[in-house]
Design a protein around this motif. Structure first.
Motif, PDB file in Angstrom:
ATOM      1  N   ALA A  80     -78.903 -18.292  -9.233  1.00  0.00           N
ATOM      2  CA  ALA A  80     -77.790 -18.347  -8.272  1.00  0.00           C
ATOM      3  C   ALA A  80     -77.728 -17.060  -7.461  1.00  0.00           C
ATOM      4  CB  ALA A  80     -76.472 -18.550  -9.022  1.00  0.00           C
ATOM      5  N   SER A  92     -76.876 -21.717  -4.330  1.00  0.00           N
ATOM      6  CA  SER A  92     -76.215 -20.737  -5.181  1.00  0.00           C
ATOM      7  C   SER A  92     -74.994 -21.348  -5.854  1.00  0.00           C
ATOM      8  CB  SER A  92     -75.811 -19.533  -4.331  1.00  0.00           C
ATOM      9  OG  SER A  92     -75.130 -18.597  -5.106  1.00  0.00           O
ATOM     10  N   PHE A  93     -74.208 -22.089  -5.049  1.00  0.00           N
ATOM     11  CA  PHE A  93     -73.015 -22.741  -5.581  1.00  0.00           C
ATOM     12  C   PHE A  93     -73.383 -23.676  -6.728  1.00  0.00           C
ATOM     13  CE2 PHE A  93     -69.919 -26.201  -5.524  1.00  0.00           C
ATOM     14  CZ  PHE A  93     -68.735 -25.508  -5.584  1.00  0.00           C
ATOM     15  N   ARG A  94     -74.453 -24.446  -6.535  1.00  0.00           N
ATOM     16  CA  ARG A  94     -74.862 -25.396  -7.578  1.00  0.00           C
ATOM     17  C   ARG A  94     -75.302 -24.671  -8.842  1.00  0.00           C
ATOM     18  NH1 ARG A  94     -78.318 -29.175  -3.836  1.00  0.00           N
ATOM     19  NH2 ARG A  94     -76.601 -30.273  -2.806  1.00  0.00           N
ATOM     20  N   ILE A  96     -74.357 -21.783  -9.862  1.00  0.00           N
ATOM     21  CA  ILE A  96     -73.192 -21.228 -10.556  1.00  0.00           C
ATOM     22  C   ILE A  96     -72.546 -22.300 -11.412  1.00  0.00           C
ATOM     23  CG2 ILE A  96     -70.879 -20.274 -10.242  1.00  0.00           C
ATOM     24  CD1 ILE A  96     -71.876 -18.831  -7.811  1.00  0.00           C
ATOM     25  N   TRP A  97     -72.420 -23.494 -10.835  1.00  0.00           N
ATOM     26  CA  TRP A  97     -71.766 -24.549 -11.621  1.00  0.00           C
ATOM     27  C   TRP A  97     -72.654 -25.020 -12.762  1.00  0.00           C
ATOM     28  CZ3 TRP A  97     -66.954 -25.923 -12.357  1.00  0.00           C
ATOM     29  CH2 TRP A  97     -66.021 -25.354 -11.488  1.00  0.00           C
ATOM     30  N   MET A 151     -66.443 -17.207 -12.902  1.00  0.00           N
ATOM     31  CA  MET A 151     -67.497 -17.849 -12.085  1.00  0.00           C
ATOM     32  C   MET A 151     -66.926 -18.945 -11.213  1.00  0.00           C
ATOM     33  SD  MET A 151     -71.042 -18.045 -14.127  1.00  0.00           S
ATOM     34  CE  MET A 151     -70.509 -17.970 -15.803  1.00  0.00           C
ATOM     35  N   SER A 155     -67.283 -19.015  -7.264  1.00  0.00           N
ATOM     36  CA  SER A 155     -67.991 -20.107  -6.577  1.00  0.00           C
ATOM     37  C   SER A 155     -67.243 -20.548  -5.319  1.00  0.00           C
ATOM     38  CB  SER A 155     -68.182 -21.283  -7.528  1.00  0.00           C
ATOM     39  OG  SER A 155     -66.956 -21.943  -7.724  1.00  0.00           O
ATOM     40  N   VAL A 158     -68.294 -18.246  -2.709  1.00  0.00           N
ATOM     41  CA  VAL A 158     -69.686 -18.473  -2.321  1.00  0.00           C
ATOM     42  C   VAL A 158     -69.772 -19.595  -1.298  1.00  0.00           C
ATOM     43  CG1 VAL A 158     -71.897 -19.332  -3.166  1.00  0.00           C
ATOM     44  CG2 VAL A 158     -70.691 -17.551  -4.421  1.00  0.00           C
ATOM     45  N   ARG A 159     -68.970 -20.640  -1.511  1.00  0.00           N
ATOM     46  CA  ARG A 159     -69.041 -21.755  -0.566  1.00  0.00           C
ATOM     47  C   ARG A 159     -68.617 -21.316   0.831  1.00  0.00           C
ATOM     48  NH1 ARG A 159     -67.257 -27.511  -2.620  1.00  0.00           N
ATOM     49  NH2 ARG A 159     -65.176 -26.621  -2.498  1.00  0.00           N
ATOM     50  N   VAL A 167     -71.720 -12.572  -7.123  1.00  0.00           N
ATOM     51  CA  VAL A 167     -72.583 -13.429  -7.932  1.00  0.00           C
ATOM     52  C   VAL A 167     -73.467 -12.563  -8.815  1.00  0.00           C
ATOM     53  CG1 VAL A 167     -74.320 -15.238  -7.873  1.00  0.00           C
ATOM     54  CG2 VAL A 167     -72.557 -15.158  -6.119  1.00  0.00           C
TER      55      VAL A 167
END
Lengths: 192, 569, 120
Positions: A80, A92-94, A96-97, A151, A155, A158-159, A167
């Protein structure tokens, strides 16, 4: 109330970004907290060879699975960070999740373990081994939960493309939590 | 502010965007480092009054056992235990720490290194809020069923761990929780101090251009961070012992009470140096300004500080010589304990050498700074007897120990604080304090302080044990001679508390009516005196640039006897 | 500064590191199954140290971080070591110079070694 970061935050005399310098100091303070607890446990453990017997009641497969899950989540948070540095916000968002999901799996396995052990009568009060076991894994679990919450907050930024260095900072924290588990695993699960 | 950051380093533009902030955002939820410093300072002062009141109550009980204490009533044994426990805890964790580390660190670090705020202002605000919460929990613990915790500020188990022994089922966990929260607050604050000093210094300020007091606060924060970790883990374990009934420290079930002593003192001894170092730093600043002379051996002072910090981790078990620890360790810890007096003594010599040949101005701040050196020296010298395991077996847990550590902590927490407040008051509030009243306050405080604790040395050598509610129960200790000394110490304590009234009046009146102070009333060099008094939000109209070391006083060939750090030539 | 950093990240193959870590995890579980004590210790703790070092170096980027960050962390570990070695002589024994903890005596029959410091 709108908040504007002071000029001081943007200075970097050491050459490290302020956030990263601070997170390293957080890690230093966490090392002594977890280290103090682990050191106390190790002293008792060396004193009491019979604790090996108690340790055989912890579930090595579950512990191993959790180690694997945490190592994998460490990989996803570093990816990420890589994606955020490359400007790929969606990726990156994905990731993180994915990491948050890893933390979730870790906690599920953990709660399964605790339930099994408590139902077999190995509670916090059974003896000092179990007291240490629940205190250490519980403290570690709290750090996992805290990491997941932070996190989730990061996130959102980040979006929107804001605060991307965060991050990396949460990654450093998460890897530290991972490393703590790397030591808790042999201490409570493997050494019998 | 964002555009100002990217271009020239000026905060001028930022002010015009701000309206006049309302009361709440200006005083209560401010993120400004100066306001947070004031919050810490006033909270610490209120807690100091509470701690002083407790000392008054139990000193009266010791001087006149069983009689009703004016302003309190009859002291029960349980209340006595709770009073001495919380007096110790409050004076160290809620007075010395917030005032010396948090208030001075918050106020001085950004000003002295030439930036506009801490690097994490909101973490800073959070740190104060957690600290305030911890203070509220502590105060609340006096009013729960069973009363406040009475197991001594060191909280040794099993007394602290089981409520059938300490009889405070609610007070003990609340006390522990308050202490733990206080640690968290100072960890957050410490990270802020360290990061700010490492990363946010003014242009041109190199390592050896940082004022000594900033160095000392930062090193103290690092010591705190490195030593408190095991105790936080240990406090969680003790809390579980108290509340849930685990047996980490219960010897009957395989636990180990000595482990807590180690955890506590592994933190507790470095903690002495955590509060000592900022006070030493304050004294360094004041002495060099009022001797109008360059600080003697800046680098030596810095290196001895490092040495003190490192050695402070190697001495903790001297608190446990009679706790049944391994005798081989007792030898080692005796040697390290005596060793640590070397760097501290060296530091004091450097301060005295600074005075030599200076043109000394005996302002109130300078008087307090000089008395710090003298009084702390007594504390240090008496410590040698306690650090050596042979003599400590006799002195352990007597009033000799008590007098010894009051001769260290009183100079640190109280004299150190007064030195700082008389020196930086003009910068904090823009007005001068009254010198005459200051000097009355100084002499009253210092004479009465020695009146309290010198007799206690004698009593301690006579075998008087600590934490005794009523000495009439011990015929050997209830002689009229010993009782006279106790009464003398008690009246000195009362007189010392009375002598704080001139200070409080002086402080309050000067706040509103004092003579206006200019930017630099003491003609000092460090950067905080470049900012207006009191400094506005953002501190400096234009961010200062540093050209030289902080202590260039009476440089030959210059017209003025000071040379501010930010002056190009 | 951040650009150099990003550059350096490109060179690390994180998946490969992760694969090595997983492989070591398997080793650390299989090792103790052999049942030889020193193999267990090395498999459990030796590998844990190596894994922690790898996570630190490659995931936390200590390999390309400023040196003093490493010194900071190492100093914290040194203090911990000091704590352990200062405390363990007391906590790991069931008797001191003037006390014996009967409830806490080890069940193992072998005598716990204690030095010549015991005069009583």
């Amino acid at each position: 109330m709108s908040f504007q970061a002071p000029l001081a935050t943007s200075r970097s005399v050491t050459g490290l970004p302020t956030g990263r310098l601070a997170i390293w100091w957080v890690v230093v303070s966490e090392i002594v907290i977890f280290g103090g607890l682990i050191a106390c446990y190790v002293m008792f453990r060396l004193r009491h060879p019979e604790w090996g017997e108690y340790a055989s009641h912890t579930s090595t497969p579950a512990g191993a699975l959790n180690t694997f899950v945490l190592l994998t989540s460490s990989l996803s948070i570093v990816l990420a960070h890589q994606a955020a540095a490359a400007g790929n916000l969606v990726k990156s968002f994905r990731y993180i999740w994915c990491t948050i999901g890893g933390g979730g799996i870790f906690l599920l396995v953990k709660s399964y373990e605790w339930t099994t052990e408590i139902s077999h009568g190995y509670t916090l009060f059974a003896n000092n081994f179990w007291s240490f076991y629940y205190t250490a894994t519980g403290l570690h679990g709290l750090h996992v939960i805290a990491g997941m919450v932070i996190m989730a907050i990061i996130s959102i930024g980040v979006r929107k493309g804001e605060h991307l260095p965060r991050v990396e900072y949460i990654g450093i924290y998460w890897h530290f939590v991972d490393i703590v588990w790397l030591f808790l695993f042999p201490l409570f699960y493997i050494a019998k | 502010m964002a555009e100002a950051v990217t271009t020239a380093e000026t905060t001028e533009g930022a002010h015009s965007h701000h309206g006049e902030p309302d009361f709440w955002s200006k005083y209560i939820f401010s993120t400004d480092h100066k306001m947070i410093a004031m919050q810490y300072m006033f909270t610490g002062m209120i807690m100091a009054l509470i701690g002083g009141y407790m000392a008054y109550v139990f000193r009266m009980q010791l001087a006149f056992p069983g009689e009703s204490v004016p302003g309190y009533g009859t002291v029960t044994p349980l209340a006595y235990n709770s009073l001495i426990t919380n007096h110790g805890a409050i004076m160290i964790f809620w007075v010395a720490m917030p005032i010396l580390i948090a208030a001075l660190g918050n106020f001085l670090i950004p000003l002295m290194i030439g930036c506009d705020d801490m690097v994490f202002p909101r973490v800073n605000r959070l740190s104060y809020q957690i600290f305030l919460l911890s203070a509220i929990i502590l105060i609340a613990s006096f009013f729960v069923p069973g009363g406040g915790f009475g197991g001594a500020w060191t909280a040794y188990p099993p007394l602290s761990a089981q409520s059938q022994y300490n009889l405070t089922p609610f007070g003990a966990p609340m006390w522990l929780l308050a202490v733990a929260l206080e640690f968290v607050a100072f960890l957050l604050g410490g990270i802020n101090f360290i990061t700010t000093t490492m990363n946010a210094r003014a242009k041109g300020m190199k390592m050896y251009d940082i004022p000594i007091v900033v160095w000392m606060i930062v090193i103290a924060s690092i010591l705190f961070m490195a030593s408190v970790g095991p105790l936080i883990a240990g406090a969680v374990m003790l809390l579980f012992d108290q509340v849930l009934g685990t047996t980490f420290y219960n010897p009957d079930a395989g636990g180990d009470p000595v482990l807590w002593q180690h955890l506590f003192w592994f933190f507790g001894h470095p903690e002495v140096y955590v509060v000592l170092l900022p006070a030493m730093g304050v004294v360094a600043e004041v002495i060099t300004v009022f001797a109008r002379k360059k600080l003697f051996a800046y680098k030596t002072i810095l290196y001895t500080t490092f040495a003190t910090g490192i050695l402070s981790f190697f001495v903790w078990a001297h608190h446990q010589f009679i706790a049944g620890i391994d005798p081989r360790m007792a030898h080692i810890f005796t040697v390290t304990t005596v060793l640590i007096s070397i760097p501290i003594a060296e530091m004091l010599f450097c301060y005295i050498a600074t005075l030599y040949g200076g043109s000394i101005r005996l302002t109130t701040a300078m008087l307090f700074a000089l008395s710090f050196l003298a009084e702390f020296l007594i504390g240090g010298v008496t410590g040698i007897y306690l650090g050596a395991s042979g003599t400590d077996i006799y002195f352990h847990d007597t009033y000799f120990v008590l007098a010894h550590f009051h001769y260290t902590f009183f100079p640190i927490a109280i004299i150190g604080f007064f030195t700082a407040i008389y020196y930086w008051f003009p910068k904090m509030f823009g007005r001068m304090m009254n010198e005459t009243w200051g000097k009355i306050h100084f002499w009253g405080t210092i004479i009465c302080f020695n009146g309290i604790f010198l007799p206690l040395f004698v009593l301690g050598m006579g075998g008087q044990h600590r934490r005794i509610y009523n000495f009439n129960n011990f015929p050997d200790l209830a002689t009229p001679e010993m009782q006279d000394l106790r009464i003398f110490a008690t009246w000195s304590a009362v007189a010392m508390l009375v002598f704080q009234i001139p200070f409080l009046i002086n402080f309050t009146v000067s706040l509103f009516k004092g003579k206006k102070a200019g930017k630099n009333p003491w003609n000092a060099n460090t950067l905080e005196w470049v900012a207006p008094s009191p400094p506005p939000h953002g501190n400096f109209a234009e961010m200062p640039v540093v050209y030289r070391a902080p202590y260039e006083y009476s440089v030959p060939g210059r017209e003025k006897d000071y040379w501010p750090q930010n002056m190009p030539d | 500064m951040t650009e150099e950093h990003a550059e350096a990240h490109e060179h690390t193959n994180y998946i490969k590191i992760w694969a090595i870590l997983t492989f070591m995890l398997v080793l650390s579980i299989l090792g103790p199954m052999i049942g030889i004590k020193w193999v267990t210790l090395i498999a459990a703790f030796g590998i844990a140290v190596v894994k922690a070092a790898m996570v630190g170096a490659y995931f936390m980027h200590l390999n390309i971080e400023k040196r003093y960050v490493w010194y900071m962390l190492f100093t914290a570990l040194l203090f911990l070591g000091l704590f352990f070695f200062g405390v363990s002589p007391d906590v790991m024994k069931a008797e001191g110079s003037n006390w014996v903890n009967h409830n806490n005596m080890p069940v193992a029959t072998e005598e716990v070694g204690h030095g010549d410091g015991h005069s009583e």
